[in-house]
Design a protein around this motif. Structure first.
Motif, PDB file in Angstrom:
ATOM      1  N   ALA A  75      16.904   3.979  -8.757  1.00 40.19           N
ATOM      2  CA  ALA A  75      16.548   5.275  -8.181  1.00 40.19           C
ATOM      3  C   ALA A  75      15.048   5.498  -8.118  1.00 40.19           C
ATOM      4  O   ALA A  75      14.560   6.221  -7.251  1.00 40.19           O
ATOM      5  CB  ALA A  75      17.202   6.397  -8.989  1.00 40.19           C
ATOM      6  N   SER A  76      14.309   4.911  -9.034  1.00 36.62           N
ATOM      7  CA  SER A  76      12.869   5.210  -9.135  1.00 36.62           C
ATOM      8  C   SER A  76      11.999   4.108  -8.539  1.00 36.62           C
ATOM      9  O   SER A  76      10.816   4.018  -8.866  1.00 36.62           O
ATOM     10  CB  SER A  76      12.489   5.415 -10.607  1.00 36.62           C
ATOM     11  OG  SER A  76      12.810   4.262 -11.371  1.00 36.62           O
ATOM     12  N   LYS A  77      12.553   3.282  -7.651  1.00 36.94           N
ATOM     13  CA  LYS A  77      11.773   2.191  -7.069  1.00 36.94           C
ATOM     14  C   LYS A  77      10.596   2.702  -6.261  1.00 36.94           C
ATOM     15  O   LYS A  77       9.558   2.041  -6.188  1.00 36.94           O
ATOM     16  CB  LYS A  77      12.667   1.323  -6.181  1.00 36.94           C
ATOM     17  CG  LYS A  77      13.537   0.345  -6.939  1.00 36.94           C
ATOM     18  CD  LYS A  77      14.379  -0.488  -5.994  1.00 36.94           C
ATOM     19  CE  LYS A  77      13.512  -1.324  -5.088  1.00 36.94           C
ATOM     20  NZ  LYS A  77      14.319  -2.231  -4.246  1.00 36.94           N
ATOM     21  N   ILE A  78      10.739   3.867  -5.634  1.00 32.72           N
ATOM     22  CA  ILE A  78       9.672   4.365  -4.777  1.00 32.72           C
ATOM     23  C   ILE A  78       8.409   4.683  -5.576  1.00 32.72           C
ATOM     24  O   ILE A  78       7.292   4.540  -5.075  1.00 32.72           O
ATOM     25  CB  ILE A  78      10.154   5.607  -3.996  1.00 32.72           C
ATOM     26  CG1 ILE A  78       9.090   6.058  -2.995  1.00 32.72           C
ATOM     27  CG2 ILE A  78      10.520   6.743  -4.935  1.00 32.72           C
ATOM     28  CD1 ILE A  78       9.557   7.177  -2.100  1.00 32.72           C
ATOM     29  N   ILE A  79       8.566   5.083  -6.836  1.00 33.28           N
ATOM     30  CA  ILE A  79       7.401   5.446  -7.652  1.00 33.28           C
ATOM     31  C   ILE A  79       6.528   4.235  -7.969  1.00 33.28           C
ATOM     32  O   ILE A  79       5.312   4.262  -7.735  1.00 33.28           O
ATOM     33  CB  ILE A  79       7.852   6.172  -8.938  1.00 33.28           C
ATOM     34  CG1 ILE A  79       8.550   7.483  -8.562  1.00 33.28           C
ATOM     35  CG2 ILE A  79       6.671   6.436  -9.859  1.00 33.28           C
ATOM     36  CD1 ILE A  79       9.115   8.231  -9.745  1.00 33.28           C
ATOM     37  N   PRO A  80       7.074   3.115  -8.507  1.00 30.91           N
ATOM     38  CA  PRO A  80       6.212   1.943  -8.724  1.00 30.91           C
ATOM     39  C   PRO A  80       5.651   1.362  -7.434  1.00 30.91           C
ATOM     40  O   PRO A  80       4.555   0.787  -7.454  1.00 30.91           O
ATOM     41  CB  PRO A  80       7.135   0.942  -9.429  1.00 30.91           C
ATOM     42  CG  PRO A  80       8.509   1.408  -9.191  1.00 30.91           C
ATOM     43  CD  PRO A  80       8.429   2.890  -9.058  1.00 30.91           C
ATOM     44  N   VAL A  81       6.366   1.500  -6.312  1.00 28.33           N
ATOM     45  CA  VAL A  81       5.833   1.010  -5.040  1.00 28.33           C
ATOM     46  C   VAL A  81       4.576   1.795  -4.657  1.00 28.33           C
ATOM     47  O   VAL A  81       3.577   1.218  -4.208  1.00 28.33           O
ATOM     48  CB  VAL A  81       6.899   1.117  -3.928  1.00 28.33           C
ATOM     49  CG1 VAL A  81       6.263   0.931  -2.552  1.00 28.33           C
ATOM     50  CG2 VAL A  81       7.982   0.082  -4.137  1.00 28.33           C
ATOM     51  N   MET A  82       4.594   3.102  -4.862  1.00 28.28           N
ATOM     52  CA  MET A  82       3.415   3.912  -4.558  1.00 28.28           C
ATOM     53  C   MET A  82       2.267   3.587  -5.507  1.00 28.28           C
ATOM     54  O   MET A  82       1.111   3.471  -5.085  1.00 28.28           O
ATOM     55  CB  MET A  82       3.774   5.395  -4.637  1.00 28.28           C
ATOM     56  CG  MET A  82       4.751   5.848  -3.563  1.00 28.28           C
ATOM     57  SD  MET A  82       5.187   7.603  -3.685  1.00 28.28           S
ATOM     58  CE  MET A  82       3.625   8.362  -3.257  1.00 28.28           C
ATOM     59  N   LEU A  83       2.578   3.431  -6.788  1.00 24.92           N
ATOM     60  CA  LEU A  83       1.532   3.104  -7.758  1.00 24.92           C
ATOM     61  C   LEU A  83       0.924   1.731  -7.475  1.00 24.92           C
ATOM     62  O   LEU A  83      -0.290   1.545  -7.567  1.00 24.92           O
ATOM     63  CB  LEU A  83       2.108   3.143  -9.178  1.00 24.92           C
ATOM     64  CG  LEU A  83       2.590   4.508  -9.671  1.00 24.92           C
ATOM     65  CD1 LEU A  83       3.189   4.392 -11.067  1.00 24.92           C
ATOM     66  CD2 LEU A  83       1.446   5.518  -9.671  1.00 24.92           C
ATOM     67  N   MET A  84       1.777   0.771  -7.119  1.00 22.64           N
ATOM     68  CA  MET A  84       1.275  -0.565  -6.807  1.00 22.64           C
ATOM     69  C   MET A  84       0.469  -0.563  -5.513  1.00 22.64           C
ATOM     70  O   MET A  84      -0.458  -1.360  -5.348  1.00 22.64           O
ATOM     71  CB  MET A  84       2.438  -1.547  -6.707  1.00 22.64           C
ATOM     72  CG  MET A  84       2.036  -3.008  -6.788  1.00 22.64           C
ATOM     73  SD  MET A  84       1.322  -3.472  -8.376  1.00 22.64           S
ATOM     74  CE  MET A  84       2.792  -3.413  -9.421  1.00 22.64           C
ATOM     75  N   GLY A  85       0.823   0.350  -4.586  1.00 21.09           N
ATOM     76  CA  GLY A  85       0.049   0.469  -3.362  1.00 21.09           C
ATOM     77  C   GLY A  85      -1.385   0.900  -3.624  1.00 21.09           C
ATOM     78  O   GLY A  85      -2.311   0.461  -2.932  1.00 21.09           O
ATOM     79  N   LYS A  86      -1.578   1.742  -4.628  1.00 21.49           N
ATOM     80  CA  LYS A  86      -2.932   2.160  -4.995  1.00 21.49           C
ATOM     81  C   LYS A  86      -3.710   0.987  -5.594  1.00 21.49           C
ATOM     82  O   LYS A  86      -4.927   0.882  -5.420  1.00 21.49           O
ATOM     83  CB  LYS A  86      -2.873   3.311  -5.997  1.00 21.49           C
ATOM     84  CG  LYS A  86      -2.269   4.587  -5.433  1.00 21.49           C
ATOM     85  CD  LYS A  86      -2.218   5.684  -6.470  1.00 21.49           C
ATOM     86  CE  LYS A  86      -3.620   6.173  -6.814  1.00 21.49           C
ATOM     87  NZ  LYS A  86      -4.253   6.879  -5.696  1.00 21.49           N
TER      88      LYS A  86
END
Length: 257
Positions: A45-56
């Motif tokens: 469910a929380s995959k979108i959060i690490p993807v955004m953090l890794m994008g930074k």
């Protein structure tokens, strides 16, 4: 798709992408042996959060505050939706420390992979076909080496030759997977990894809902609430994105006057 593809030397970054992809897949399936269903739900469910953090970290991307709110709402909605499925009531409830570490590795590798793909698209101007060809070529090579090292390469071919139905299933699965990869790489290259993760999240919701309708499975009230939260978050993202676009347009128009 049929146009002439631009020429590129296979960069070292593609081989790194392959390694990350393999490690992500290995961690994903290995972690299922050692974690409970609620832990799996939180990870999915929380995959979108690490993807955004890794994008930074990878691409130095900047996200608006509302995008973080949308990411949290989608994660909360997915937790409620997946926990409301019948599968969760039959699952194991034990989570080991090693399983938790492997699961963290999966989320890290997976989020880095999608952002690294986006970076390759923008830096090398690679097409979806070139990206898919490079990743799958190195995947076949490494998989073949692994099978040879384990001594099961020949036996795998023998098994496939003995069961023609299995061979047909492999061909159909490969064709569907190849077509799916074209859409995946095109989405990442055009809209970015965060949009891709959101699309995959909504796809998972639709798949479960359609399954419930076709096979007459009941959805728990908490799952229905989760669906409402997810689509409310998507509406919020669309609305805020439109407002931000109009504000920038008005500011640019005012600056010209």
């Amino acid at each position: 798709m049929m146009r002439r593809q631009p020429r590129h030397r296979p960069p070292l970054q593609v081989q790194l992408l392959l390694l990350l992809h393999i490690m992500s897949s290995w961690c994903q399936y290995e972690a299922l042996k050692y974690v409970s269903f609620p832990t799996q739900v939180l990870a999915k469910a929380s995959k979108i959060i690490p993807v955004m953090l890794m994008g930074k970290v990878v691409s130095k991307k900047k996200y608006e505050y509302y995008e973080y709110v949308v990411a949290v709402l989608i994660s909360v909605g997915m937790v409620a939706f997946l926990m409301g499925n019948d599968d969760g009531k039959k699952a194991d409830n034990t989570t080991t420390f090693s399983g938790f570490v492997i699961l963290i590795g999966y989320m890290g590798f997976d989020s880095f992979t999608s952002n690294w793909q986006g970076e390759l698209f923008s830096e090398y101007k690679m097409s979806s076909i070139q990206m898919m060809a490079g990743v799958n070529l190195f995947s076949c090579l490494l998989t073949s080496v692994s099978l040879l090292q384990q001594g099961v390469f020949y036996t795998s071919l023998v098994f496939m030759s003995q069961y023609s139905r299995f061979l047909l299933d492999c061909i159909i699965l490969s064709l569907c997977s190849a077509c799916g990869q074209l859409f995946i790489y095109h989405t990442i290259g055009t809209f970015g990894p965060v949009a891709f993760v959101i699309i995959m999240t909504v796809r998972q919701v639709f798949a479960v809902v359609i399954s419930c309708i076709v096979f007459h499975h009941a959805l728990a009230p908490i799952a229905i609430i989760g669906i409402f939260i997810i689509f409310s978050a998507l509406f919020l993202k669309t609305y805020c994105g439109y407002r931000m676009k109009m504000m920038k347009k008005n500011l640019s128009a005012g600056g010209k006057i």
